[in-house]
Motif scaffolding. Structure first.
Motif, PDB file in Angstrom:
ATOM      1  N   HIS A   1      -6.008  -1.078  -5.416  1.00 41.13           N
ATOM      2  CA  HIS A   1      -6.834  -1.642  -4.303  1.00 41.13           C
ATOM      3  C   HIS A   1      -6.135  -3.008  -3.756  1.00 41.13           C
ATOM      4  O   HIS A   1      -6.284  -4.093  -4.590  1.00 41.13           O
ATOM      5  CB  HIS A   1      -8.417  -1.587  -4.768  1.00 41.13           C
TER       6      HIS A   1
ATOM      7  N   GLN B   1       0.790  -1.181  -0.031  1.00 44.26           N
ATOM      8  CA  GLN B   1       0.118   0.016   0.120  1.00 44.26           C
ATOM      9  C   GLN B   1       0.913   1.358  -0.128  1.00 44.26           C
ATOM     10  O   GLN B   1       0.572   2.227  -0.611  1.00 44.26           O
ATOM     11  CB  GLN B   1      -0.896   0.051   1.323  1.00 44.26           C
ATOM     12  N   VAL B   2       1.701   1.018   0.776  1.00 45.34           N
ATOM     13  CA  VAL B   2       2.941   2.480   0.725  1.00 45.34           C
ATOM     14  C   VAL B   2       3.483   2.575  -0.713  1.00 45.34           C
ATOM     15  O   VAL B   2       3.518   3.662  -1.142  1.00 45.34           O
ATOM     16  CB  VAL B   2       4.026   2.254   1.881  1.00 45.34           C
ATOM     17  N   LYS B   3       3.885   1.564  -1.245  1.00 46.77           N
ATOM     18  CA  LYS B   3       4.232   1.801  -2.337  1.00 46.77           C
ATOM     19  C   LYS B   3       3.465   2.385  -3.588  1.00 46.77           C
ATOM     20  O   LYS B   3       3.734   3.129  -4.354  1.00 46.77           O
ATOM     21  CB  LYS B   3       4.878   0.198  -3.158  1.00 46.77           C
ATOM     22  N   ALA B   4       1.940   1.949  -3.576  1.00 43.67           N
ATOM     23  CA  ALA B   4       1.238   2.216  -4.366  1.00 43.67           C
ATOM     24  C   ALA B   4       0.785   3.959  -4.247  1.00 43.67           C
ATOM     25  O   ALA B   4       0.679   4.698  -5.131  1.00 43.67           O
ATOM     26  CB  ALA B   4       0.013   1.670  -4.382  1.00 43.67           C
ATOM     27  N   GLN B   5       0.897   4.187  -2.866  1.00 44.02           N
ATOM     28  CA  GLN B   5       0.557   5.645  -2.338  1.00 44.02           C
ATOM     29  C   GLN B   5       1.672   6.458  -2.839  1.00 44.02           C
ATOM     30  O   GLN B   5       1.604   7.719  -3.207  1.00 44.02           O
ATOM     31  CB  GLN B   5       0.242   5.788  -1.114  1.00 44.02           C
ATOM     32  N   ASP B   6       3.237   5.935  -2.733  1.00 44.18           N
ATOM     33  CA  ASP B   6       4.136   6.948  -3.111  1.00 44.18           C
ATOM     34  C   ASP B   6       4.089   7.296  -4.619  1.00 44.18           C
ATOM     35  O   ASP B   6       4.733   8.210  -4.876  1.00 44.18           O
ATOM     36  CB  ASP B   6       5.274   6.123  -2.372  1.00 44.18           C
TER      37      ASP B   6
ATOM     38  N   SER C   1       1.326   7.258  -6.344  1.00 42.69           N
ATOM     39  CA  SER C   1      -0.052   7.914  -6.836  1.00 42.69           C
ATOM     40  C   SER C   1      -0.812   6.797  -7.777  1.00 42.69           C
ATOM     41  O   SER C   1      -1.201   7.198  -8.677  1.00 42.69           O
ATOM     42  CB  SER C   1       0.063   9.091  -7.352  1.00 42.69           C
TER      43      SER C   1
ATOM     44  N   PRO D   1      -3.690   3.750  -8.383  1.00 45.83           N
ATOM     45  CA  PRO D   1      -4.961   3.602  -7.773  1.00 45.83           C
ATOM     46  C   PRO D   1      -5.253   1.984  -7.619  1.00 45.83           C
ATOM     47  O   PRO D   1      -5.927   1.614  -8.124  1.00 45.83           O
ATOM     48  CB  PRO D   1      -5.894   4.448  -8.684  1.00 45.83           C
TER      49      PRO D   1
END
Length: 248
Positions: free
Chosen positions: A86, A75-80, A82, A84
């Motif tokens: 799930h 999740q951190v990787k995806a957020q860093d 940007s 989307p």
């Protein structure tokens, strides 16, 4: 099996893994089987390394994994970045309703962590249920040759400044199975001392004929088997086998 602290060491240890090869094989079969959609479930996604790479290529990715620690890293990787993506914490043998997908992949020999044939069958049934008609299912596994001749009773080591490990593999009680006994020494930057982390991982595989029977019983068709990222028929000494098929 618990990943706990191993989840946070995983990416460091997997730096040399050719993730791009999995992406290439997925895209080759997507084209070969003329799968038009881009909605993909990365099952047993781990720390999301493939989920991120596929999302960067335009796939609409959902990731699922049993380990909450692995998913936290993903999740951190995806957020860093940007992205989307799930992520859901799910057991792949008991898949809940995550929607319908054009493609489902179980990559990086994750299927080999299942305990027995019944668990593999239940996973295939769940995948079949979540795939759209004409959807692509692809997975890879360690071969019987690798389990019996490469892993069994072998020792591997790796030494770096921040992490050192000793990896002992022993034949398991079940046919074509191994127990991986891993000991890590991880540098604590604050104290300058090394912490010891011990992990025990179990893996099991089956002859190609068993996997073929299971996917056919589940309802898949146009099943292809290739070896060692080559998109060619496997040889007797192939270590990693890929299975690709369609839900009719």
């Amino acid at each position: 099996m618990s990943y706990e602290r191993f989840a946070y060491l995983y990416d460091e240890l997997m730096q040399d893994v050719p993730y791009e090869k999995w992406v290439e094989i997925l895209e080759a079969y997507k084209e070969k089987f003329q799968v038009n959609g881009m909605k993909l479930l990365d099952l047993a996604c781990g720390t999301g390394e493939l989920s991120v790479r596929l999302a960067q290529k335009g796939y609409d990715v959902t990731g699922a994994d049993l380990s909450g620690d692995m998913l936290s890293v993903a999740q951190v990787k995806a957020q860093d970045l940007s992205l989307p993506i799930h992520f859901f914490q799910q057991d792949m043998t008991e898949l809940e309703d995550l929607g319908e997908f054009d493609m489902i992949g179980i990559f990086c020999d994750s299927l080999n962590y299942l305990e027995d044939e019944n668990a593999v069958r239940k996973t295939f049934e769940g995948v079949h249920r979540l795939l759209k008609k004409g959807g692509l299912f692809i997975f890879d596994i360690h071969s019987v040759y690798k389990m019996d001749h490469i892993f069994a009773d072998a020792t591997f080591t790796w030494d770096a400044e921040e992490i050192t490990y000793i990896w002992n593999s022993f034949k398991g009680d079940a046919p074509h199975s191994v127990e991986h006994e891993l000991t890590f020494f991880v540098l604590d930057e604050k104290s300058g001392k090394y912490d010891r982390v011990d992990e025990l991982h179990f893996q099991r595989t089956y002859p190609v004929s068993i996997y073929m029977d299971l996917v056919k019983q589940t309802g898949f068709e146009n099943i292809e088997v290739t070896g060692d990222y080559s998109l060619k028929e496997p040889e007797s000494t192939s270590e990693r086998l890929f299975f690709a098929m369609i839900k009719p």
